[in-house]
Design a protein around this motif. Structure first.
Motif, PDB file in Angstrom:
ATOM      1  N   UNK A 195      -9.105  48.486 -31.991  1.00 68.02           N
ATOM      2  CA  UNK A 195      -8.126  48.212 -30.931  1.00 68.02           C
ATOM      3  C   UNK A 195      -6.747  48.817 -31.207  1.00 68.02           C
ATOM      4  N   UNK A 196      -6.675  50.112 -31.471  1.00 68.99           N
ATOM      5  CA  UNK A 196      -5.355  50.712 -31.697  1.00 68.99           C
ATOM      6  C   UNK A 196      -4.542  50.760 -30.410  1.00 68.99           C
ATOM      7  N   UNK A 197      -3.237  50.870 -30.563  1.00 69.81           N
ATOM      8  CA  UNK A 197      -2.377  51.080 -29.395  1.00 69.81           C
ATOM      9  C   UNK A 197      -2.604  52.481 -28.841  1.00 69.81           C
ATOM     10  N   UNK A 198      -2.588  53.478 -29.739  1.00 69.00           N
ATOM     11  CA  UNK A 198      -2.844  54.865 -29.344  1.00 69.00           C
ATOM     12  C   UNK A 198      -4.256  55.242 -29.762  1.00 69.00           C
ATOM     13  N   UNK A 199      -5.096  55.514 -28.801  1.00 69.82           N
ATOM     14  CA  UNK A 199      -6.456  55.893 -29.102  1.00 69.82           C
ATOM     15  C   UNK A 199      -6.629  57.398 -29.200  1.00 69.82           C
ATOM     16  N   UNK A 200      -7.822  57.788 -29.634  1.00 68.25           N
ATOM     17  CA  UNK A 200      -8.185  59.212 -29.680  1.00 68.25           C
ATOM     18  C   UNK A 200      -9.700  59.301 -29.663  1.00 68.25           C
ATOM     19  N   UNK A 201     -10.225  60.117 -28.756  1.00 64.44           N
ATOM     20  CA  UNK A 201     -11.669  60.313 -28.691  1.00 64.44           C
ATOM     21  C   UNK A 201     -12.403  59.025 -28.396  1.00 64.44           C
ATOM     22  N   UNK A 202     -13.453  58.756 -29.196  1.00 60.17           N
ATOM     23  CA  UNK A 202     -14.314  57.596 -28.953  1.00 60.17           C
ATOM     24  C   UNK A 202     -13.628  56.275 -29.260  1.00 60.17           C
ATOM     25  N   UNK A 203     -12.545  56.304 -30.033  1.00 55.92           N
ATOM     26  CA  UNK A 203     -11.812  55.069 -30.350  1.00 55.92           C
ATOM     27  C   UNK A 203     -10.754  54.857 -29.279  1.00 55.92           C
ATOM     28  N   UNK A 204     -11.035  53.937 -28.371  1.00 46.98           N
ATOM     29  CA  UNK A 204     -10.147  53.703 -27.249  1.00 46.98           C
ATOM     30  C   UNK A 204      -8.930  52.894 -27.686  1.00 46.98           C
ATOM     31  N   UNK A 205      -7.802  53.140 -27.012  1.00 46.80           N
ATOM     32  CA  UNK A 205      -6.600  52.375 -27.246  1.00 46.80           C
ATOM     33  C   UNK A 205      -6.028  51.888 -25.934  1.00 46.80           C
TER      34      UNK A 205
END
Length: 320
Positions: free
Chosen positions: A246-256
């Protein structure tokens, strides 16, 4: 990451070549073009992905601010605010091998990446007929560092560019050999006085004669050029990299909450980076943590991670 062109077109300096090169630039491609100093690696300064391509094809290790080229003094002063001595230098030495750094005027539509997140912009008016013709044909400011991979000698002929960049950029506009062969002098301003950020094609003595002030190096507190403060890219919130949940800023498959690139495209992520950091400045407050999904340490990912590491560094204070 976006695919690079496999064919580098060669353009002559006549009307047909200028037209062909300008069409590629307006389409977001990278085209090398001549100036009186060295050949520049040109991209549309209003297009974030075009600017990101410049860093990619140069293999530039970090997102340093780029010099923006325009066709006239009026167009330069429409972009940046200059103190009285800066205006004198502009009127007397432009077009020419001089770059001036001033505060960006609001609402000019330039990509955040071209300034590397700084409030200032480096601008030059080149004194080369082919560069002038190209700028007028494109009708947009062009970001253009020297047209060589990082660490290689700056090119002064179109053939040098072909030797260094063939297959990596969309085109090379041939304007003959560069007359000066040395990068532009870069002048910033501190307390309205000129400071020397890089020596080059205009001498300190020439500048001193025009403004009665010899430009000295800037104080360490002035952030007009890259690398002067370790953490000057930092948003208000603390930055934490490589967050997988659960990042604030996502990238690729890891949504934020928002994403630098939902598709995992490093060119798109680079183009979005500084705008996203600014957005987080508005959304988060001191004491919050800005978590960022992992970014691959390859290609433009190295430069993105470099800036994120600077943002995560212990804060330094300065009086600007």
């Amino acid at each position: 990451m976006g695919e690079q062109p496999t064919i580098t077109q060669a353009f002559s300096s006549g009307p047909e070549g200028i037209s062909g090169a300008s069409q590629l630039l307006r389409a977001g491609e990278i085209v090398a073009f001549p100036t009186e100093t060295v050949y520049g690696l040109g991209g549309d300064a209003t297009n974030g992905e075009a600017v990101a391509k410049i860093f990619d094809v140069k293999g530039r290790p970090s997102f340093n601010p780029l010099i923006v080229h325009v066709a006239s003094v009026d167009k330069a002063e429409a972009l940046i605010e200059l103190p009285p001595k800066g205006r004198t230098l502009a009127q007397m030495l432009w077009p020419g091998p001089l770059t001036l750094v001033g505060r960006l005027r609001p609402g000019k539509g330039l990509a955040d990446l071209v300034r590397a997140g700084l409030p200032t912009l480096a601008v030059r008016v080149p004194d080369h007929p082919v560069a002038q013709a190209l700028l007028r044909a494109v009708g947009r400011p062009l970001a253009a560092p020297s047209a060589n991979p990082s660490g290689k000698v700056s090119p002064t002929t179109a053939q040098h560019v072909h030797d260094l960049m063939s297959g990596r950029i969309a085109g090379v506009l041939d304007g003959g050999a560069a007359a000066v062969g040395l990068e532009s002098t870069i002048i910033g301003f501190e307390n309205l006085e000129p400071v020397l950020l890089r020596p080059g094609g205009v001498t300190v003595e020439e500048i001193a004669k025009l403004v009665d002030t010899a430009p000295n190096p800037p104080s360490s507190a002035v952030v007009n050029a890259p690398g002067q403060l370790q953490s000057h890219y930092a948003p208000v919130a603390e930055v934490e990299m490589n967050a997988t949940e659960d990042p604030v800023l996502g990238f690729g498959a890891i949504e934020g909450q928002v994403s630098l690139s939902p598709d995992g495209d490093l060119t798109e992520a680079a183009a979005n980076l500084f705008g996203m950091l600014r957005l987080m400045d508005e959304a988060l407050k001191d004491g919050d943590v800005l978590t960022v999904a992992p970014i691959p340490e390859e290609g433009l990912g190295r430069a993105i991670n470099d800036r994120l590491r600077r943002a995560a560094a212990p804060r330094q204070t300065s009086t600007k």
